[in-house]
Design an enzyme around this catalytic site. Structure first.
Site, mmCIF file in Angstrom:
data_model
loop_
_atom_site.group_PDB
_atom_site.id
_atom_site.type_symbol
_atom_site.label_atom_id
_atom_site.label_comp_id
_atom_site.label_asym_id
_atom_site.label_seq_id
_atom_site.Cartn_x
_atom_site.Cartn_y
_atom_site.Cartn_z
ATOM 1 N N GLU A 1 51.475 31.870 46.236
ATOM 2 C CA GLU A 1 50.370 31.765 47.196
ATOM 3 C C GLU A 1 49.708 30.395 47.062
ATOM 4 O OE1 GLU A 1 47.050 34.557 46.429
ATOM 5 O OE2 GLU A 1 48.368 35.456 44.951
ATOM 6 N N CYS B 1 49.930 38.036 45.191
ATOM 7 C CA CYS B 1 50.542 38.056 43.843
ATOM 8 C C CYS B 1 51.845 38.847 43.796
ATOM 9 C CB CYS B 1 49.546 38.634 42.841
ATOM 10 S SG CYS B 1 47.953 37.821 42.890
ATOM 11 N N HIS C 1 50.731 43.555 36.738
ATOM 12 C CA HIS C 1 50.077 42.350 37.255
ATOM 13 C C HIS C 1 48.675 42.342 36.639
ATOM 14 C CE1 HIS C 1 48.205 39.393 39.675
ATOM 15 N NE2 HIS C 1 47.477 40.249 40.373
HETATM 16 N N1 CAA Z 1 28.536 41.835 28.050
HETATM 17 C C1 CAA Z 1 29.596 42.662 28.210
HETATM 18 N N2 CAA Z 1 30.053 43.085 29.443
HETATM 19 C C2 CAA Z 1 29.416 42.622 30.529
HETATM 20 C C3 CAA Z 1 28.293 41.762 30.429
HETATM 21 C C4 CAA Z 1 27.864 41.369 29.120
HETATM 22 N N3 CAA Z 1 26.811 40.547 28.940
HETATM 23 N N4 CAA Z 1 27.882 41.474 31.679
HETATM 24 C C5 CAA Z 1 28.702 42.146 32.535
HETATM 25 N N5 CAA Z 1 29.615 42.833 31.834
HETATM 26 C C6 CAA Z 1 30.699 43.665 32.346
HETATM 27 C C7 CAA Z 1 30.294 44.535 33.517
HETATM 28 O O1 CAA Z 1 29.679 45.736 33.075
HETATM 29 C C8 CAA Z 1 31.642 44.765 34.159
HETATM 30 O O2 CAA Z 1 32.369 45.720 33.458
HETATM 31 P P1 CAA Z 1 32.783 47.114 34.160
HETATM 32 O O3 CAA Z 1 33.496 46.743 35.434
HETATM 33 O O4 CAA Z 1 33.659 47.762 33.152
HETATM 34 O O5 CAA Z 1 31.498 47.828 34.433
HETATM 35 C C9 CAA Z 1 32.379 43.429 33.961
HETATM 36 O O6 CAA Z 1 31.686 42.783 32.894
HETATM 37 C C10 CAA Z 1 32.352 42.521 35.169
HETATM 38 O O7 CAA Z 1 31.028 42.416 35.591
HETATM 39 P P2 CAA Z 1 30.691 42.389 37.151
HETATM 40 O O8 CAA Z 1 31.336 43.556 37.806
HETATM 41 O O9 CAA Z 1 29.215 42.225 37.327
HETATM 42 O O10 CAA Z 1 31.445 41.047 37.537
HETATM 43 P P3 CAA Z 1 31.421 40.212 38.866
HETATM 44 O O11 CAA Z 1 31.078 41.040 40.028
HETATM 45 O O12 CAA Z 1 30.629 38.983 38.622
HETATM 46 O O13 CAA Z 1 32.980 39.781 38.986
HETATM 47 C C11 CAA Z 1 35.190 40.443 39.694
HETATM 48 C C12 CAA Z 1 34.084 40.636 38.661
HETATM 49 C C13 CAA Z 1 34.686 40.973 41.009
HETATM 50 C C14 CAA Z 1 36.402 41.237 39.379
HETATM 51 C C15 CAA Z 1 35.571 38.975 39.734
HETATM 52 O O14 CAA Z 1 36.163 38.623 38.511
HETATM 53 C C16 CAA Z 1 36.497 38.639 40.860
HETATM 54 O O15 CAA Z 1 36.081 38.557 41.995
HETATM 55 N N6 CAA Z 1 37.792 38.409 40.545
HETATM 56 C C17 CAA Z 1 38.764 38.029 41.514
HETATM 57 C C18 CAA Z 1 39.380 39.230 42.185
HETATM 58 C C19 CAA Z 1 40.292 39.970 41.299
HETATM 59 O O16 CAA Z 1 40.787 39.464 40.300
HETATM 60 N N7 CAA Z 1 40.603 41.218 41.714
HETATM 61 C C20 CAA Z 1 41.577 42.019 40.981
HETATM 62 C C21 CAA Z 1 42.449 42.855 41.893
HETATM 63 S S1 CAA Z 1 43.057 41.864 43.281
HETATM 64 C C22 CAA Z 1 44.483 41.132 42.731
HETATM 65 O O17 CAA Z 1 45.154 41.654 41.898
HETATM 66 C C23 CAA Z 1 44.870 39.840 43.305
HETATM 67 C C24 CAA Z 1 44.590 38.817 42.300
HETATM 68 O O18 CAA Z 1 45.358 38.596 41.364
HETATM 69 C C25 CAA Z 1 43.338 38.075 42.442
#
Ligand code: CAA
Length: 365
Positions: free
Chosen positions: A88, A120, A245
């Site tokens: 991609e 992916c 993945h």
């Molecule tokens: N200490 C410990 N843990 C903490 C913390 C702290 N101080 N602060 C937050 N966390 C935890 C949260 O509780 C959460 O855990 P849980 O989900 O188990 O509750 C985790 O850290 C993440 O926190 P948020 O949900 O608040 O994180 P975010 O919203 O800022 O971002 C995300 C998370 C949305 C996945 C982001 O990483 C993202 O957008 N990633 C890209 C998309 C992605 O990878 N998607 C995966 C499937 S899609 C795919 O497979 C295609 C690809 O490869 C991209």
């Protein structure tokens, strides 16, 4: 090469892996963004992001991985009848990335050359097509060079920034010396906007939470189809590894939890199976970050390293949009030697560790 058009025993004959020469720990990114580092290391399970210096990119990664696969293969470049690159990180809307790579490798002539796009999932689709091309007899005994290569970058300050990475995995699809690849596969797809990159935009748009839900739904569906009428826990238990993945490690943990729930495993069984069958294969993923199409194949390569003939593993591929597929691989005689591991380990150790200032400069460039 065998010129018969009868279906041939097929699988991965050789593997080559490559990562870029820079890396940054996610704790440096946390300090830069003013985020608690535990969010990245514990919350997402991330450790290090592989990064490309200026002037280095997806073609360099794909070429290096391909050269490594070719070097450890007993065949010749002239024996390749198909080159397919799943990515991609395309450089052009028309010219396939395979043409850039084929140019560098000197692959030309009676060769089908193309790029595969499905987020992916593209690298896996290229592999499936190569395996089916061999199985159909259309390959007339020739080999395919399949490459999964990506540079995964998000916009600065995007929530996905800590999950960045880059890398390439090349596979020679021919005799199943490293692993046979089952023709039987379990696909699942739904049209969705969970992660996408509109034409002309540099970085993906992500509905992060929705993407997690899509991934988990796909994983539960594919594993349900794979288990069929069998006892799913026993079938899982019998595997050397379950490879996923891995956008980030915690994502995989959530998917395994969902799979466990769908099979009504106890929380203890799910946690144990995750620790024993899934975590060991993620070793290289945590050192690299997300390499999109390459991500699953780093896990598969890690799981195959040192495997004994007949060891079975499953590979779960997911691509946003979304499409997913699960299938089995069985280790062959060359898995134990794991010739692909040493060059990657050396490259990972030799990487230059950059700090937040260098990262900011890199992203500005
Ligand atoms: N200490 C410990 N843990 C903490 C913390 C702290 N101080 N602060 C937050 N966390 C935890 C949260 O509780 C959460 O855990 P849980 O989900 O188990 O509750 C985790 O850290 C993440 O926190 P948020 O949900 O608040 O994180 P975010 O919203 O800022 O971002 C995300 C998370 C949305 C996945 C982001 O990483 C993202 O957008 N990633 C890209 C998309 C992605 O990878 N998607 C995966 C499937 S899609 C795919 O497979 C295609 C690809 O490869 C991209």
């Amino acid at each position: 090469m065998n010129e018969t058009n009868a279906p041939q025993p097929t699988g991965i004959a050789a593997l080559g892996l490559a990562v870029p020469p820079l890396a940054m720990d996610v704790t440096e990114l946390a300090a830069l963004r003013g985020v608690d580092p535990d969010k990245y290391t514990v919350g997402l399970g991330c450790r290090t992001m592989a990064l490309c210096p200026d002037g280095f990119g997806v073609v360099d990664l794909a070429e290096t991985a391909a050269r490594r696969a070719l070097e450890s293969w007993s065949g010749r470049v002239e024996d390749i009848g198909l080159i397919a690159v799943g990515t991609e990180s395309a450089l052009d809307m028309s010219r396939p990335l395979s043409a850039f790579v084929a140019d560098r490798l000197g692959v030309r002539g009676a060769v089908r050359s193309y790029e595969v796009k499905h987020a992916c999932y593209g690298g896996t689709l290229a592999l499936r097509q190569a395996v089916e091309w061999r199985a159909s007899g259309a390959a007339r005994g020739r080999a395919a060079l399949v490459i999964a290569a990506d540079v995964a970058l998000y916009a600065p300050e995007d929530p996905g920034e800590a999950t960045q990475g880059a890398g390439a995995v090349a596979m020679i699809v021919h005799t199943p010396d490293v692993a046979s690849v089952a023709l039987d596969a379990h696909a699942y797809s739904e049209p969705a906007f969970d992660f996408w990159r509109p034409v002309g935009e540099s970085f993906p748009r992500v509905d992060g939470k929705f993407s997690l839900e899509c991934y988990q739904r796909a994983a539960a569906s594919c594993f349900g189809s794979w288990a069929g009428e069998r006892d799913a826990r026993e079938a899982f238990e019998a595997l050397r590894a379950a490879c996923f993945h891995a956008p980030f490690p915690k994502m995989v943990k959530k998917a395994v939890d969902r799979i466990g729930e769908s099979f009504e495993w106890s929380a203890e069984d799910t946690a144990r199976l995750y620790a024993e069958k899934v975590v060991p294969a993620l070793e290289w993923n945590t050192a690299i970050g997300n390499s999109y199409t390459g991500s699953l194949w780093f896990a598969v390569a890690r799981a195959l390293a040192g495997a004994e003939v007949g060891d079975r593993l499953v590979a779960f591929s997911y691509g946003s949009g979304f499409g997913a597929e699960l299938f089995e691989l069985t280790a062959g005689p060359a898995a134990a030697r794991a010739e692909w591991a040493a060059p990657l380990e050396a490259e990972l150790s030799a990487r230059e560790r950059i700090d937040r200032d260098r990262y900011v400069a890199l992203r500005a460039g």
